[in-house]
Design a protein around this motif. Structure first.
Motif, PDB file in Angstrom:
ATOM      1  N   ARG A   1      15.464   3.411 -13.908  1.00  0.00           N
ATOM      2  CA  ARG A   1      15.147   3.600 -15.324  1.00  0.00           C
ATOM      3  C   ARG A   1      13.963   4.546 -15.441  1.00  0.00           C
ATOM      4  NH1 ARG A   1      10.494   1.161 -16.719  1.00  0.00           N
ATOM      5  NH2 ARG A   1       9.795  -0.613 -15.553  1.00  0.00           N
ATOM      6  N   LYS A   2      13.595   4.854 -16.687  1.00  0.00           N
ATOM      7  CA  LYS A   2      12.443   5.720 -16.959  1.00  0.00           C
ATOM      8  C   LYS A   2      11.170   5.000 -16.521  1.00  0.00           C
ATOM      9  CE  LYS A   2      10.184   8.198 -20.684  1.00  0.00           C
ATOM     10  NZ  LYS A   2      10.196   8.465 -22.117  1.00  0.00           N
ATOM     11  N   PRO A   3      10.277   5.685 -15.812  1.00  0.00           N
ATOM     12  CA  PRO A   3       9.034   5.059 -15.364  1.00  0.00           C
ATOM     13  C   PRO A   3       8.195   4.531 -16.525  1.00  0.00           C
ATOM     14  CG  PRO A   3       9.317   7.234 -14.380  1.00  0.00           C
ATOM     15  CD  PRO A   3      10.375   7.076 -15.418  1.00  0.00           C
TER      16      PRO A   3
ATOM     17  N   SER B   1       0.837  -1.194   0.000  1.00  0.00           N
ATOM     18  CA  SER B   1       0.000   0.000   0.000  1.00  0.00           C
ATOM     19  C   SER B   1       0.872   1.244   0.000  1.00  0.00           C
ATOM     20  CB  SER B   1      -0.903   0.004   1.243  1.00  0.00           C
ATOM     21  OG  SER B   1      -1.652   1.202   1.314  1.00  0.00           O
ATOM     22  N   ASP B   2       0.378   2.303  -0.648  1.00  0.00           N
ATOM     23  CA  ASP B   2       1.067   3.592  -0.597  1.00  0.00           C
ATOM     24  C   ASP B   2       0.797   4.299   0.730  1.00  0.00           C
ATOM     25  OD1 ASP B   2       2.099   3.272  -3.156  1.00  0.00           O
ATOM     26  OD2 ASP B   2       0.389   4.239  -4.101  1.00  0.00           O
ATOM     27  N   ARG B   3      -0.262   3.888   1.410  1.00  0.00           N
ATOM     28  CA  ARG B   3      -0.615   4.503   2.685  1.00  0.00           C
ATOM     29  C   ARG B   3       0.135   3.794   3.817  1.00  0.00           C
ATOM     30  NH1 ARG B   3      -5.790   3.920   0.203  1.00  0.00           N
ATOM     31  NH2 ARG B   3      -6.808   5.917  -0.139  1.00  0.00           N
ATOM     32  N   TRP B   4       0.331   4.530   4.913  1.00  0.00           N
ATOM     33  CA  TRP B   4       0.874   3.965   6.144  1.00  0.00           C
ATOM     34  C   TRP B   4      -0.197   4.111   7.215  1.00  0.00           C
ATOM     35  CZ3 TRP B   4       5.453   1.405   6.914  1.00  0.00           C
ATOM     36  CH2 TRP B   4       6.254   1.298   5.780  1.00  0.00           C
ATOM     37  N   TYR B   5      -0.343   3.100   8.056  1.00  0.00           N
ATOM     38  CA  TYR B   5      -1.473   2.989   8.963  1.00  0.00           C
ATOM     39  C   TYR B   5      -1.046   3.118  10.420  1.00  0.00           C
ATOM     40  CZ  TYR B   5      -3.337   1.288   4.611  1.00  0.00           C
ATOM     41  OH  TYR B   5      -3.703   1.196   3.297  1.00  0.00           O
ATOM     42  N   ASP B   6      -2.001   3.572  11.252  1.00  0.00           N
ATOM     43  CA  ASP B   6      -1.744   3.693  12.684  1.00  0.00           C
ATOM     44  C   ASP B   6      -1.535   2.311  13.314  1.00  0.00           C
ATOM     45  OD1 ASP B   6      -2.290   6.471  12.421  1.00  0.00           O
ATOM     46  OD2 ASP B   6      -4.432   6.064  12.624  1.00  0.00           O
TER      47      ASP B   6
ATOM     48  N   ASN C   1     -11.224   6.806  -4.190  1.00  0.00           N
ATOM     49  CA  ASN C   1     -10.148   7.776  -3.979  1.00  0.00           C
ATOM     50  C   ASN C   1     -10.524   9.122  -4.579  1.00  0.00           C
ATOM     51  OD1 ASN C   1      -8.340   6.078  -2.684  1.00  0.00           O
ATOM     52  ND2 ASN C   1      -7.513   5.319  -4.603  1.00  0.00           N
ATOM     53  N   SER C   2     -10.121  10.176  -3.892  1.00  0.00           N
ATOM     54  CA  SER C   2     -10.298  11.513  -4.445  1.00  0.00           C
ATOM     55  C   SER C   2      -9.242  11.704  -5.541  1.00  0.00           C
ATOM     56  CB  SER C   2     -10.104  12.557  -3.344  1.00  0.00           C
ATOM     57  OG  SER C   2      -8.739  12.611  -2.975  1.00  0.00           O
ATOM     58  N   PRO C   3      -9.427  12.668  -6.444  1.00  0.00           N
ATOM     59  CA  PRO C   3      -8.403  12.931  -7.460  1.00  0.00           C
ATOM     60  C   PRO C   3      -7.026  13.210  -6.851  1.00  0.00           C
ATOM     61  CG  PRO C   3     -10.426  14.078  -8.015  1.00  0.00           C
ATOM     62  CD  PRO C   3     -10.623  13.487  -6.635  1.00  0.00           C
ATOM     63  N   THR C   4      -6.993  13.886  -5.701  1.00  0.00           N
ATOM     64  CA  THR C   4      -5.715  14.164  -5.048  1.00  0.00           C
ATOM     65  C   THR C   4      -5.056  12.874  -4.581  1.00  0.00           C
ATOM     66  OG1 THR C   4      -6.532  16.309  -4.294  1.00  0.00           O
ATOM     67  CG2 THR C   4      -4.610  15.419  -3.141  1.00  0.00           C
ATOM     68  N   GLN C   5      -5.829  11.962  -3.965  1.00  0.00           N
ATOM     69  CA  GLN C   5      -5.276  10.688  -3.506  1.00  0.00           C
ATOM     70  C   GLN C   5      -4.782   9.850  -4.676  1.00  0.00           C
ATOM     71  OE1 GLN C   5      -8.781   9.463  -1.359  1.00  0.00           O
ATOM     72  NE2 GLN C   5      -7.754   9.706   0.614  1.00  0.00           N
ATOM     73  N   MET C   6      -5.522   9.841  -5.778  1.00  0.00           N
ATOM     74  CA  MET C   6      -5.099   9.064  -6.945  1.00  0.00           C
ATOM     75  C   MET C   6      -3.805   9.631  -7.523  1.00  0.00           C
ATOM     76  SD  MET C   6      -8.645   7.878  -8.814  1.00  0.00           S
ATOM     77  CE  MET C   6      -9.112   9.492  -9.319  1.00  0.00           C
ATOM     78  N   ALA C   7      -3.684  10.972  -7.563  1.00  0.00           N
ATOM     79  CA  ALA C   7      -2.455  11.599  -8.070  1.00  0.00           C
ATOM     80  C   ALA C   7      -1.270  11.266  -7.167  1.00  0.00           C
ATOM     81  CB  ALA C   7      -2.635  13.107  -8.184  1.00  0.00           C
ATOM     82  N   GLU C   8      -1.473  11.336  -5.843  1.00  0.00           N
ATOM     83  CA  GLU C   8      -0.398  10.996  -4.901  1.00  0.00           C
ATOM     84  C   GLU C   8       0.028   9.541  -5.072  1.00  0.00           C
ATOM     85  OE1 GLU C   8      -1.995  11.920  -1.065  1.00  0.00           O
ATOM     86  OE2 GLU C   8      -1.563  14.061  -1.254  1.00  0.00           O
ATOM     87  N   SER C   9      -0.930   8.659  -5.270  1.00  0.00           N
ATOM     88  CA  SER C   9      -0.630   7.236  -5.465  1.00  0.00           C
ATOM     89  C   SER C   9       0.198   7.024  -6.733  1.00  0.00           C
ATOM     90  CB  SER C   9      -1.928   6.433  -5.527  1.00  0.00           C
ATOM     91  OG  SER C   9      -1.655   5.084  -5.743  1.00  0.00           O
ATOM     92  N   LEU C  10      -0.181   7.690  -7.820  1.00  0.00           N
ATOM     93  CA  LEU C  10       0.557   7.570  -9.076  1.00  0.00           C
ATOM     94  C   LEU C  10       1.982   8.093  -8.917  1.00  0.00           C
ATOM     95  CD1 LEU C  10       0.759   6.913 -12.074  1.00  0.00           C
ATOM     96  CD2 LEU C  10      -0.209   9.166 -12.551  1.00  0.00           C
ATOM     97  N   ILE C  11       2.134   9.235  -8.260  1.00  0.00           N
ATOM     98  CA  ILE C  11       3.465   9.801  -8.033  1.00  0.00           C
ATOM     99  C   ILE C  11       4.315   8.842  -7.205  1.00  0.00           C
ATOM    100  CG2 ILE C  11       4.715  11.644  -6.819  1.00  0.00           C
ATOM    101  CD1 ILE C  11       2.372  13.516  -7.737  1.00  0.00           C
ATOM    102  N   ASN C  12       3.743   8.260  -6.158  1.00  0.00           N
ATOM    103  CA  ASN C  12       4.485   7.303  -5.329  1.00  0.00           C
ATOM    104  C   ASN C  12       4.934   6.090  -6.143  1.00  0.00           C
ATOM    105  OD1 ASN C  12       4.373   8.799  -2.984  1.00  0.00           O
ATOM    106  ND2 ASN C  12       2.475   7.850  -2.295  1.00  0.00           N
ATOM    107  N   ARG C  13       4.075   5.570  -7.020  1.00  0.00           N
ATOM    108  CA  ARG C  13       4.440   4.421  -7.851  1.00  0.00           C
ATOM    109  C   ARG C  13       5.548   4.797  -8.837  1.00  0.00           C
ATOM    110  NH1 ARG C  13      -1.298   3.348  -8.256  1.00  0.00           N
ATOM    111  NH2 ARG C  13      -1.187   4.229 -10.331  1.00  0.00           N
TER     112      ARG C  13
END
Length: 176
Positions: free
Chosen positions: A171-173, A106-111, A149-161
């Protein structure tokens, strides 16, 4: 065995922990051969083909049956593999899971995270209980349906990947 150890533990999944006079640890196989090139400050038994290892200067990781470190990253804490996944804790005391390839699911970290059962693990995220699927998708705690996911969460997820791909394979993504 060819080398003297200060202590040898019982075999677990074909390997025994050994400690040398400097109080560092390694593993030997049934032939007495050490499987790791380096020695660790602390180790745990093998579970599902992986063992926890600690380097006091880096943190915790896992080794496989060949003695190779599994994760690119070292963690503040780890728990043994169960049902194909291990729980890992970062320096901020948040939790995630890694799969058998050493990848965070997961891109998220949990409590807090609980073990997997029937394809889901309970997780506490921002104070609320959710289910996490084995593919890393966060789901509603009552319906087990994926959370939109909100558009912001989806963008953050894509950036993390993208960042993970670049760092892992240098290499190039593949997304560009």
């Amino acid at each position: 065995f060819g080398r003297w150890y200060n202590y040898v533990w019982n075999f677990s999944e074909g390997f025994a922990m050994v400690r040398d006079k400097t109080k560092c640890y390694n593993f030997i196989n049934r032939d007495g051969k050490e499987i790791c090139d380096r020695w660790y400050n602390s180790v745990g038994d093998f579970h599902e083909d992986f063992a926890r290892v600690e380097n006091k200067n880096k943190g915790w990781n896992f080794i496989n049956r060949e003695g190779k470190e599994v994760c690119d990253r070292w963690y503040d804490g780890v728990l043994d593999f169960e049902y194909g996944f291990a729980r890992v804790r970062d320096e901020n005391k948040r939790w995630n899971f890694i799969n058998r390839e050493g990848e965070e699911i997961s891109d998220r970290w949990y409590d807090t995270v609980f073990r997997f059962s029937e394809g889901f693990a309970g997780v506490i995220y921002k104070g609320k209980l959710y289910w996490l699927r084995k593919d890393g998708v966060l789901c509603d705690s009552e319906t087990k349906k994926p959370i939109e996911n909100s558009p912001t969460q989806m963008a953050e997820s894509l950036i993390n990947r993208l960042v993970k791909d670049v760092l892992r394979e240098n290499r190039k993504p593949r997304y560009l």
